[in-house]
Every structure is written in C-alpha cells, then in structure tokens.
Design a protein around this motif. Structure first.
Motif, PDB file in Angstrom:
ATOM      1  N   ARG A   1       0.861  -1.191   0.000  1.00  0.00           N
ATOM      2  CA  ARG A   1       0.000   0.000   0.000  1.00  0.00           C
ATOM      3  C   ARG A   1       0.892   1.235   0.000  1.00  0.00           C
ATOM      4  NH1 ARG A   1      -5.616  -0.920   3.231  1.00  0.00           N
ATOM      5  NH2 ARG A   1      -6.238  -2.782   2.066  1.00  0.00           N
ATOM      6  N   PRO A   2       1.486   1.551  -1.177  1.00  0.00           N
ATOM      7  CA  PRO A   2       2.450   2.673  -1.234  1.00  0.00           C
ATOM      8  C   PRO A   2       1.788   3.997  -0.828  1.00  0.00           C
ATOM      9  CG  PRO A   2       2.405   1.437  -3.299  1.00  0.00           C
ATOM     10  CD  PRO A   2       1.289   0.907  -2.475  1.00  0.00           C
ATOM     11  N   ARG A   3       2.493   4.727   0.028  1.00  0.00           N
ATOM     12  CA  ARG A   3       1.921   5.982   0.517  1.00  0.00           C
ATOM     13  C   ARG A   3       1.946   7.074  -0.555  1.00  0.00           C
ATOM     14  NH1 ARG A   3       4.458   7.165   6.303  1.00  0.00           N
ATOM     15  NH2 ARG A   3       2.903   8.805   6.229  1.00  0.00           N
ATOM     16  N   ASP A   4       2.800   6.887  -1.580  1.00  0.00           N
ATOM     17  CA  ASP A   4       2.868   7.919  -2.626  1.00  0.00           C
ATOM     18  C   ASP A   4       2.056   7.518  -3.875  1.00  0.00           C
ATOM     19  OD1 ASP A   4       4.403   5.828  -3.470  1.00  0.00           O
ATOM     20  OD2 ASP A   4       6.112   7.062  -4.098  1.00  0.00           O
ATOM     21  N   PHE A   5       1.158   6.547  -3.700  1.00  0.00           N
ATOM     22  CA  PHE A   5       0.326   6.102  -4.835  1.00  0.00           C
ATOM     23  C   PHE A   5      -0.507   7.286  -5.361  1.00  0.00           C
ATOM     24  CE2 PHE A   5      -3.462   4.339  -6.802  1.00  0.00           C
ATOM     25  CZ  PHE A   5      -2.989   3.247  -7.521  1.00  0.00           C
ATOM     26  N   SER A   6      -0.361   7.594  -6.649  1.00  0.00           N
ATOM     27  CA  SER A   6      -1.131   8.721  -7.208  1.00  0.00           C
ATOM     28  C   SER A   6      -1.589   8.400  -8.622  1.00  0.00           C
ATOM     29  CB  SER A   6      -0.294  10.000  -7.210  1.00  0.00           C
ATOM     30  OG  SER A   6       0.796   9.862  -8.100  1.00  0.00           O
ATOM     31  N   VAL A   7      -2.699   8.978  -8.990  1.00  0.00           N
ATOM     32  CA  VAL A   7      -3.257   8.786 -10.335  1.00  0.00           C
ATOM     33  C   VAL A   7      -3.356  10.155 -11.000  1.00  0.00           C
ATOM     34  CG1 VAL A   7      -5.244   8.026 -11.683  1.00  0.00           C
ATOM     35  CG2 VAL A   7      -4.591   6.784  -9.604  1.00  0.00           C
ATOM     36  N   LEU A   8      -2.769  10.243 -12.168  1.00  0.00           N
ATOM     37  CA  LEU A   8      -2.795  11.516 -12.896  1.00  0.00           C
ATOM     38  C   LEU A   8      -3.689  11.360 -14.122  1.00  0.00           C
ATOM     39  CD1 LEU A   8      -1.506  14.339 -12.738  1.00  0.00           C
ATOM     40  CD2 LEU A   8       0.222  13.519 -14.344  1.00  0.00           C
ATOM     41  N   ARG A   9      -4.864  12.005 -14.023  1.00  0.00           N
ATOM     42  CA  ARG A   9      -5.831  11.908 -15.114  1.00  0.00           C
ATOM     43  C   ARG A   9      -5.558  13.048 -16.089  1.00  0.00           C
ATOM     44  NH1 ARG A   9     -11.122  13.776 -15.911  1.00  0.00           N
ATOM     45  NH2 ARG A   9     -12.479  12.284 -16.973  1.00  0.00           N
ATOM     46  N   PRO A  10      -5.638  12.833 -17.393  1.00  0.00           N
ATOM     47  CA  PRO A  10      -5.415  13.935 -18.341  1.00  0.00           C
ATOM     48  C   PRO A  10      -6.457  15.029 -18.112  1.00  0.00           C
ATOM     49  CG  PRO A  10      -5.558  11.843 -19.492  1.00  0.00           C
ATOM     50  CD  PRO A  10      -5.947  11.576 -18.078  1.00  0.00           C
ATOM     51  N   SER A  11      -6.051  16.241 -18.302  1.00  0.00           N
ATOM     52  CA  SER A  11      -6.970  17.369 -18.141  1.00  0.00           C
ATOM     53  C   SER A  11      -7.434  17.849 -19.510  1.00  0.00           C
ATOM     54  CB  SER A  11      -6.266  18.507 -17.412  1.00  0.00           C
ATOM     55  OG  SER A  11      -5.248  19.017 -18.248  1.00  0.00           O
ATOM     56  N   LEU A  12      -8.360  18.792 -19.476  1.00  0.00           N
ATOM     57  CA  LEU A  12      -8.821  19.384 -20.730  1.00  0.00           C
ATOM     58  C   LEU A  12      -7.675  20.107 -21.441  1.00  0.00           C
ATOM     59  CD1 LEU A  12     -11.526  19.425 -22.182  1.00  0.00           C
ATOM     60  CD2 LEU A  12     -11.973  21.662 -21.192  1.00  0.00           C
ATOM     61  N   GLU A  13      -6.747  20.587 -20.648  1.00  0.00           N
ATOM     62  CA  GLU A  13      -5.587  21.259 -21.238  1.00  0.00           C
ATOM     63  C   GLU A  13      -4.780  20.284 -22.091  1.00  0.00           C
ATOM     64  OE1 GLU A  13      -3.486  23.584 -18.477  1.00  0.00           O
ATOM     65  OE2 GLU A  13      -2.017  24.283 -19.931  1.00  0.00           O
ATOM     66  N   ASP A  14      -4.629  19.040 -21.573  1.00  0.00           N
ATOM     67  CA  ASP A  14      -3.936  18.012 -22.353  1.00  0.00           C
ATOM     68  C   ASP A  14      -4.698  17.732 -23.647  1.00  0.00           C
ATOM     69  OD1 ASP A  14      -1.932  17.556 -20.394  1.00  0.00           O
ATOM     70  OD2 ASP A  14      -3.397  16.419 -19.214  1.00  0.00           O
ATOM     71  N   VAL A  15      -6.021  17.684 -23.511  1.00  0.00           N
ATOM     72  CA  VAL A  15      -6.868  17.456 -24.696  1.00  0.00           C
ATOM     73  C   VAL A  15      -6.649  18.571 -25.701  1.00  0.00           C
ATOM     74  CG1 VAL A  15      -9.258  17.399 -25.513  1.00  0.00           C
ATOM     75  CG2 VAL A  15      -8.647  16.253 -23.379  1.00  0.00           C
ATOM     76  N   PHE A  16      -6.672  19.791 -25.189  1.00  0.00           N
ATOM     77  CA  PHE A  16      -6.545  20.944 -26.069  1.00  0.00           C
ATOM     78  C   PHE A  16      -5.211  20.924 -26.813  1.00  0.00           C
ATOM     79  CE2 PHE A  16      -5.528  25.450 -26.797  1.00  0.00           C
ATOM     80  CZ  PHE A  16      -6.644  25.818 -27.532  1.00  0.00           C
TER      81      PHE A  16
END
Lengths: 329, 250
Positions: free
Chosen positions: A296-311
């Motif tokens: 259970r890593p304490r630095d577990f993170s999920v980076l979802r693309p933003s609209l800026e990435d879409v743009f």
C-alpha cells in the motif's frame, strides 16, 4: 459520444424547433478581407446547458459568437437562435439574449445604480433593478462609478446587466480575463447561478480550468474550425491520452505483472519508482494488484489527463496535419 | 420614458461630470467675452468694426462660441471614447442602436450649447449690459442652423476618429483657428485678405457674423444662412461616408 468535426463534411440539418436546441449553427464561414477566421463551423447548444467555446486567442471564438448574436454578418452558413435567424430577426432576439462582450465597457463616470436603472429601462423594466442589484451584491456599490470598480465588481455588474431583460440565452465572452484567482472563482459561482435561474449559457474562454469546471459541453475551436465537441469528460477520454499511475515499491519486481493487467498500455520502472500508463480502468487494476502483494504505497497517485492536455493534443494534431497538408501541396 | 429620453438624461449627467468639457463649454466663452469686450470697449464705429462698438461686437459674437467649443472639443471626444471602449457595442447588444446613442449625445450637446449661450448673456448683462436684440427670430434661425452644422460636424469627427486622444487633438486643431478667425478673436476688418478668405470658409465665421447682423442690425443676410446650410450638408455627407465605410458606427 464525442463528436469530432475536423473535416468539412455535411453537418446535421438545422431545425427551426427551439424546444431543446437553443442554438443551431451549420457550416458557418466568415472572412475579414483575405483572412478566413471562421471555417465551416457547425455546433448546437441545448437548453439550459453551459456550452463552452474554447480556443486560443484568434481562433475565431468571438467572431463566431458575435455572428450568432446578430452583431456581425456571416459570409456563409445557416444559423438559428431560439428558432430565429439572428441576422434577420435581431430586434426580436434582443429581448431574449443577454450578452457580455469581450471588448466592451461602460462610461467611466457612470455609477452602478445609473447603469442598472438605464439598462433595465431600455429592456422595458421587466425586472426591478434594485432587486437585481441586491441579488448580485451590487447594492453597496450603487453610487460607485464604473471606473472605480475592481475587475471582479465590473464583471459582476456586466453579469447583472446581461440579465436585465430576463434572457433565455446568455453569452459571456472572456468574462474572467484579467481577474485574480479569487475573483475568477467568485465569477464562476455567478455563472452557475445564471444557469440555475433557467438560462442557457454560452461561455467563450481560453482558460481550460474554467471550461472544465463550468461547462456541460465544450466546442474546441482551432484556426477557425471546430476541432472537437463533447462533454469535458468525453473529450478527455477521447483525446486526453493515457491515465498515469505512479508509486514507489521496494523489494518487488512488479513490472511484468503490471504490464499484463487489463487496460495497462505501458509500464516504466526506474529503480523503485513505477509509472503505469493505461485506460481509466488501469489504476483500479494496479491498486488491486498492489493490494494482492500486500503493498500500500503511501505515494500512490493517479494523474488523469486534463482538458488542457486534450486541447494541446487536438490543436497539436491539427497543426501537424496542416503542416503535412502544406508539405504535400 | 423612451430609450432616447432615458439615455439623454444619463448622458447629460455624465457630461456634467466631465470637468474639462464643462470648462470649455461654460467658463471659457464668458471669460474670453469679458476680456475682449473690455479690451475693445473704446473701439468701434469705423471701417474695422462697422456700425457697432467693440463691446457689443464681442457680446453678440460670443453667443456662438459655446457652440464651437461643444461641437469640436466635447462631442467628438465623448463619441470617439464610446467607440474606442466598446460602449456603443455594449448598448447595441441591449437593443440600443448606435444612432440612438449618437442622437442622445447630440441632444445633450445642444442643451449644453443653450446653457453656455445663456451664461454668456448672464455674465455680459451685469458687466457691460446686453445690447437690444433687433431680430430675435433671425438670431434663433442662425443658432438653429449653426447648431445643426456644428454638432453634425462634431458627430462626424467623433465617428471618424478611432480614439478619444485623436478626437481631442483634431478637435482642438480645428477649434482654435476657427475660434480666433471666426469671431472669437480679432474682427475681420483687421485681417489680411488671405486670413479673411480663410475665415470665410469656416462655419463659425458665418454663425458669429449672422448673429451680429440679426442681433445688432436686424439685417440677417441670406448668404450666412446658405453657408451654414452648406456646412450642415457637408457634415451630414461626412457622417454618411463614415457609416458607409465602416458599415456601422461600431
């Protein structure tokens, strides 16, 4: 479903039925001299939604909405706003449209109360300007001159003025440009209130976070063309690229296991640091796998693309495509 | 209350808050009238002044000066700033046509001119006394035609120039020579023929000359009216040209 209109194919037929479609634009074109600023643009805006028009400066956003409001003439295409032709029926439409223009102001010495009273009178006194002032927290500023208002207060006044005729449709063009973060967030709250009052809102912006936060659907304009239309979520899913899951795991060789998971497209391991790319399902699969391994890593993170990435993806693709077209000629 | 009335009332309030314009409309003409009518009080009744004294000459002439100051230094700046800042567009999206805004500003200009003229008389009366008006109707006709010509010229300037700074600069450039040569400065009798010919081309010259002729001698000349009618026509043509070039007043 995400609708992408990068080609100049035929758009859906425009109907005169205003029941659910408040704005219907089909194959709109506009040039200034030799420069074509709007190219074959088609979109629809539905009742009581906040529809965002997103694009760089000079993408054709303002021209498009000014044509839709009947403030400019189109060179070609078909437009219906509340079932009317804005170029022909502009006077009839005026009473149903509220508008805040990108490049407009009020006389510096005009006081807030005078502005509200004047524009309410012009609109036929269908609302009590004092109630409007109270509702939009402008009552304490009634004797303040427009030139002495802060940026946020000016925008609050513009929003109130856009509502003096109880409009069914409100256009807001770069409303938060130049505002500080606090004033921008306050303005967002006010925009949502307009929609909650039953109006349809067309929001023109080049701020990705603003559009993502407020809009039900978004049309991305690039170089005068509609590059994509959809909900922010649809656009992110369609054009945003992979969801990135990151964590650190010691004493385990998880690379091959993670790579075999459903939805995972790429696994990058740098020592103990893992970066897993994949679909929106991938983070769940990764988390379950880690749990199965007692991790259970304490630095577990999920980076979802933003609209800026879409743009950036959409406009980048279009730029690349344009370059290829140019090279091919 | 109609849109035009509501707008005119608001524009009037805004004009009353512009100190620079107020000074030129209300303080400058009476001040200059008092100075010049006093300086040339002992002059007159000769080939330079004609059959009138210096004091009466300037009192009658200065009735027309507020018209020039409002039309050339006030109105164009207000209108140009409305275009420059997008205020005309703001009104247009609310269903107020640019022509309505322009008309409201011209009406406020007209009211300012009337008040400025009354102030000239109000200041002259206790200081020098006001000469008898021989032809009141003639004075009104000159003021009406002059107002039409000058205010329309001011509208044309305000619509043609893109910024309030440009309107201010060009307005002053037109106002000062017109003021000096057109009745606010030395009498035509002391000018060289070249300067006199230049003055004859200016609308203000025919306003002040027409006012003096009607007021002091009861002898309104048709020539002055024709000049003013001609200038009004030119100003209207300029407004039409600007509107056509821009397709709208925005």
């Amino acid at each position: 479903m995400t609708e992408t209109l990068t080609s100049a194919g035929p758009a859906p037929a425009v109907t005169d039925d205003p029941a659910d479609t408040v704005i219907a634009v089909r194959n709109l074109t506009k040039s200034y001299g030799d420069r074509q600023v709007v190219r074959d643009v088609s979109f629809e805006v539905r009742r009581q939604e906040i529809f965002g028009i997103l694009g760089h400066n000079g993408a054709g956003k303002t021209t498009t909405v000014e044509i839709v409001q009947g403030l400019r003439r189109a060179d070609g295409g078909e437009i219906r706003v509340l079932g009317l032709d804005p170029a022909r029926d502009r006077d009839e439409l005026t009473s149903s449209i509220g508008s805040q223009l990108q490049s407009s102001a009020l006389p510096e010495r005009l006081r807030v109360a005078e502005a509200l009273r004047l524009f309410a009178r012009i609109a036929g006194d269908v609302v009590d300007w004092r109630e409007l002032a109270a509702e939009w927290e402008l009552d304490r500023l009634e004797r303040t001159a427009f030139g002495s208002l802060s940026g946020g207060e000016k925008q609050r006044l513009f929003l109130a003025l856009a509502l003096v005729q109880k409009p069914r449709l409100v256009f807001l063009d770069e409303l938060t440009q130049g505002l500080d973060p606090t004033a921008r967030r306050e303005t967002w709250r006010l925009i949502e209130r307009i929609r909650d009052h039953g109006a349809t809102v067309v929001l023109v912006s080049h701020y990705m976070d603003e559009v993502e936060r407020l809009c039900d659907r978004v049309g991305v304009l690039h170089e005068g063309r509609i590059a994509a239309i959809g909900t922010p979520s649809e656009l992110v899913t369609e054009h945003g690229g992979a969801v990135q899951t990151r964590f650190t795991a010691h004493d385990a060789d998880l690379g091959p296991t993670l790579a075999a998971l459903a939805g995972v497209t790429d696994v990058h391991v740098d020592g103990t640091a893992y970066q897993v790319a994949g679909t929106t399902e991938a983070p769940f699969e990764v988390a379950r796998t880690l749990d199965d391994h007692g991790l259970r890593p304490r630095d577990f993170s999920v980076l979802r693309p933003s609209l800026e990435d879409v743009f950036m993806t959409i406009t980048g693709e279009t730029i690349a495509a344009t370059s290829r077209e140019g090279a091919g000629r | 209350m109609s849109t035009l009335t509501a707008l005119s009332v608001t524009e009037g309030k805004l004009y009353a808050r512009e100190w620079g314009m107020l000074v030129f409309a209300f303080a400058f003409p009476p001040l200059m009238m008092v100075i010049l009518a006093g300086v040339f009080a002992g002059e007159g009744f000769d080939e330079v002044w004609g059959a009138t004294g210096g004091t009466d000459y300037y009192i009658a002439s200065y009735l027309g000066i507020p018209l020039a100051s409002v039309a050339l230094t006030g109105l164009p700046v207000m209108l140009a700033s409305y275009r420059e800042l997008g205020i005309l567009r703001r009104f247009e999206v609310s269903g107020v046509k640019a022509t309505t805004v322009v008309t409201a500003q011209a009406l406020v200009g007209l009211a300012t001119v009337a008040l400025g003229a009354v102030l000239v008389l109000a200041v002259a009366a206790p200081v020098y006394g006001v000469p008898a008006i021989e032809d009141p109707l003639g004075v009104l006709v000159v003021l009406a035609l002059g107002s039409g010509a000058m205010l329309t010229l001011g509208v044309a300037l305000g619509l043609a120039l893109r910024t309030s700074r440009a309107a201010n600069a060009i307005g002053m450039l037109l106002f000062l020579p017109m003021f000096i040569l057109g009745g606010g400065g030395p009498p035509a009798g002391v000018m060289t023929s070249a300067m006199s010919n230049v003055a004859d081309l200016m609308p203000l010259t025919h306003i002040t000359e027409g006012l003096r002729q009607a007021w002091l001698f009861g002898d309104l000349q048709a020539t002055e009216l024709l000049w003013l009618a001609g200038w009004w026509a030119v100003a209207l043509a300029l407004v039409a040209l600007v509107a056509r070039t821009r397709r709208s007043f925005q």
